[in-house]
Design an enzyme around this catalytic site. Structure first.
Site, PDB file in Angstrom:
ATOM      1  CG  HIS A 259      -1.753   1.070   1.306  1.00 35.13           C
ATOM      2  ND1 HIS A 259      -3.010   1.400   1.082  1.00 35.13           N
ATOM      3  CD2 HIS A 259      -1.455   2.608   1.927  1.00 35.13           C
ATOM      4  CE1 HIS A 259      -3.329   2.476   1.236  1.00 35.13           C
ATOM      5  NE2 HIS A 259      -2.594   3.300   1.994  1.00 35.13           N
ATOM      6  CD  GLU A 260       1.542   3.438   3.730  1.00 28.74           C
ATOM      7  OE1 GLU A 260       1.690   4.520   3.376  1.00 28.74           O
ATOM      8  OE2 GLU A 260       0.585   3.267   4.350  1.00 28.74           O
ATOM      9  CG  HIS A 263       0.332   6.502  -0.429  1.00 30.91           C
ATOM     10  ND1 HIS A 263      -0.815   6.949  -0.846  1.00 30.91           N
ATOM     11  CD2 HIS A 263       0.013   5.833   0.785  1.00 30.91           C
ATOM     12  CE1 HIS A 263      -1.597   6.559  -0.325  1.00 30.91           C
ATOM     13  NE2 HIS A 263      -1.330   5.907   0.920  1.00 30.91           N
ATOM     14  CG  HIS A 269      -5.913   6.527   0.747  1.00 29.97           C
ATOM     15  ND1 HIS A 269      -5.953   7.098   1.782  1.00 29.97           N
ATOM     16  CD2 HIS A 269      -4.652   5.885   0.719  1.00 29.97           C
ATOM     17  CE1 HIS A 269      -4.828   6.664   2.532  1.00 29.97           C
ATOM     18  NE2 HIS A 269      -4.073   5.690   2.021  1.00 29.97           N
TER      19      HIS A 269
END
Length: 303
Positions: A259-260, A263, A269
């Site tokens: 997930h990170e 980014h 998101h």
């Protein structure tokens, strides 16, 4: 002999007395977001102790402007459920595909209580509340990007990362696999190096904010955060119970790392629950890339 038995009995009884406290120490209700349970059912017009915490949550995660006509101290103590708060809750509910009641109902309180990423949900559009308390937040239904769509330069596709795993040596393999997941669907390749001074991406475990500006809050709150492209900063919350795979009452390292890294590559998101870029993750769960994530990364670097 009688003295020894009496001593053992005393220790046993003391242990029993401690059990409720040990149980409470690991209770999800004592997480940084546990207060939502007590505020469930609150609605516009109410004045309930703790409502200011809901306002801070919505400000922190991108649904409500932090600008207010009152002083910061007054806002901190303001437990009135006003028009602006109702509008922000509706924006949150809309983003998560809940019925936009504006009430802190059970589904909303449950979702707000979930462990989540520390990056705001919609970093490309801040929620501006006008004088009538209406939200101007334009909620998408899939992937989004950071403001200005920052990307790694076209010639910079092989990224070097350093990892300070601290007391979590198991993180090395999980992070490597997470990078591999993104490499398989993008034009990027990644390599771990030992020298953080030359790394494009620096990863480490940090603990809760003790005045050092770190936005972590202890177990069960924000799990990690990462900066957009070229800034290259990624922090795990060192206070969480981390694990490899689906382990009860623990958070999967690889899922959060994947997930990170999204980014770090420029994705914000997603409101698609199956997507890796969805803001929250349940304890004992794992997740991989969804088509929404793949479409997002390809749109960002081919558009």
């Amino acid at each position: 002999m009688e003295t020894k038995v009496s001593s053992m009995l005393s220790v046993f009884v003391s242990s029993l007395l401690l059990l409720p406290f040990l149980s409470q120490a690991t209770s999800p209700d004592l997480s940084p977001f546990g207060f939502f349970k007590d505020l469930q059912g609150s609605k516009k017009g109410d004045k309930v102790e703790g409502i200011h915490k809901v306002r801070k949550y919505l400000q922190r995660f991108g649904y409500m402007s932090s600008t207010h006509s009152k002083t910061e101290t007054q806002v901190d103590r303001d437990d009135h459920f006003d028009d602006a708060l109702e509008s922000a809750i509706k924006a949150f509910q809309t983003y998560y595909h809940l019925k936009p009641t504006g009430i802190l109902d059970a589904p909303t309180a449950t979702l707000m209580s979930s462990p989540r990423c520390g990056v705001p949900d919609n970093p490309s559009v801040t929620n501006n509340i006008n004088s009538h308390g209406h939200s101007h937040l334009n909620i998408g239904t899939h992937y989004i990007f950071f403001p200005g769509k920052p990307r790694w330069p076209a010639g910079q596709t092989h990224l070097l990362y350093s990892l300070d795993s601290g007391s979590h040596p198991e993180a090395a393999d999980a992070v490597a696999k997470a990078f591999g997941t993104w490499a398989a669907v993008s034009h990027f390749t990644f390599e771990r190096i030992s020298d953080p001074t030359v790394a494009n991406i620096k990863i480490s475990f940090q603990i809760r904010d003790h005045g050092d500006g770190m936005p972590f809050d202890g177990p069960g709150g924000t799990l990690a955060h990462a900066a957009p492209p070229t800034e290259g900063i990624f922090h795990f919350d060192g206070d969480e119970t981390w694990a490899i795979g689906a382990v009860a009452n623990s958070i999967d390292l690889q899922t959060v790392a994947t997930h990170e890294i999204g980014h770090l590559l420029g994705l914000g998101h997603s409101s698609v629950e199956a997507a890796i870029m969805y803001p929250s993750i349940s304890r004992g769960a794992t997740k991989g890339l969804n088509q929404d994530d793949i479409d997002g990364i390809r749109a960002l670097y081919t558009g």
